[in-house]
Write an enzyme that holds these catalytic residues in place. Sequence first.
Site, mmCIF file in Angstrom:
data_model
loop_
_atom_site.group_PDB
_atom_site.id
_atom_site.type_symbol
_atom_site.label_atom_id
_atom_site.label_comp_id
_atom_site.label_asym_id
_atom_site.label_seq_id
_atom_site.Cartn_x
_atom_site.Cartn_y
_atom_site.Cartn_z
ATOM 1 N NE ARG A 239 -2.329 -2.327 2.855
ATOM 2 C CZ ARG A 239 -2.503 -2.511 4.153
ATOM 3 N NH1 ARG A 239 -3.275 -1.694 4.829
ATOM 4 N NH2 ARG A 239 -1.904 -3.509 4.771
ATOM 5 C CD GLU B 274 0.367 -10.709 18.449
ATOM 6 O OE1 GLU B 274 -0.166 -10.936 19.538
ATOM 7 O OE2 GLU B 274 -0.260 -10.339 17.432
HETATM 8 C C1 PRP Z 1 1.020 -2.829 6.541
HETATM 9 C C2 PRP Z 1 1.148 -1.338 6.249
HETATM 10 C C3 PRP Z 1 2.579 -1.043 6.618
HETATM 11 C C4 PRP Z 1 2.856 -2.016 7.732
HETATM 12 C C5 PRP Z 1 2.788 -1.317 9.045
HETATM 13 O O1 PRP Z 1 1.513 -3.528 5.459
HETATM 14 O O2 PRP Z 1 0.858 -1.051 4.907
HETATM 15 O O3 PRP Z 1 3.478 -1.293 5.546
HETATM 16 O O4 PRP Z 1 1.825 -3.038 7.683
HETATM 17 O O5 PRP Z 1 2.958 -2.235 10.089
HETATM 18 P P1 PRP Z 1 4.123 -2.163 11.126
HETATM 19 O O6 PRP Z 1 4.348 -0.703 11.460
HETATM 20 O O7 PRP Z 1 3.584 -2.941 12.298
HETATM 21 O O8 PRP Z 1 5.327 -2.809 10.514
HETATM 22 P P2 PRP Z 1 1.316 -5.082 5.238
HETATM 23 O O9 PRP Z 1 2.522 -5.795 5.769
HETATM 24 O O10 PRP Z 1 -0.023 -5.484 5.782
HETATM 25 O O11 PRP Z 1 1.405 -5.224 3.691
HETATM 26 P P3 PRP Z 1 0.490 -4.793 2.447
HETATM 27 O O12 PRP Z 1 0.590 -3.286 2.314
HETATM 28 O O13 PRP Z 1 1.166 -5.510 1.335
HETATM 29 O O14 PRP Z 1 -0.923 -5.252 2.731
#
Ligand code: PRP
Length: 176
Positions: A64, A101
């Site tokens: 994202r 986690e």
């Molecule tokens: C989510 C979000 C951030 C990250 C934040 O991505 O877009 O990149 O988690 O989490 P954190 O601060 O606990 O590390 P995700 O890993 O869900 O990936 P995506 O955007 O591909 O869905």
Amino acid sequence: MPQDLDRLIAKSVRDVPDFPEPGVVFKDITPLLADSEVFGAVVAAVADHHRGATVDHVVGLEARGFIFAAPIALALGAAFVPVRKSGKLPSDTLSATYDLEYGTATVEMHTDAIAPGGRVLIVDDVLATGGTGRAAVDLVRRAGGTVVGFSVLMELAFLQGREKLADVELHALSVV
Ligand code: PRP
């Protein structure tokens, strides 16, 4: 930038309870992306915040983060650089592993993505625990870049991710 951008963001990010697992409230940015006025205002606000800083590269965090980082890079006349999940980048990579986690996650960046001494803005949608952001900062520094800023659409303050990024200029358009 509209004065009330944080309010517009809060209105256009949808809370989805129990996704991807029970007890988690997911921040769904798709309504914001569907509203070109708010999406455009977010891109402009981040670009304006960093315009004086001379940004050479905008690093976006999969997936994202890419959506925001790419137009921000264009607005700043900077190179877009993807930080991807493990195994997705085709050439030589640097990698960083961080704790989740349960278990760990690894992100990667091409070794040649950052020019020597390049000034780097990192962009993501949400700052949660800060693990992804910390890994991205470390990758940029190992590649020889200088992190001049880290911008997120939304900071989930209760998860205290900011504490993991105390050594960078963290800029959140909205804090919940
Ligand atoms: C989510 C979000 C951030 C990250 C934040 O991505 O877009 O990149 O988690 O989490 P954190 O601060 O606990 O590390 P995700 O890993 O869900 O990936 P995506 O955007 O591909 O869905």
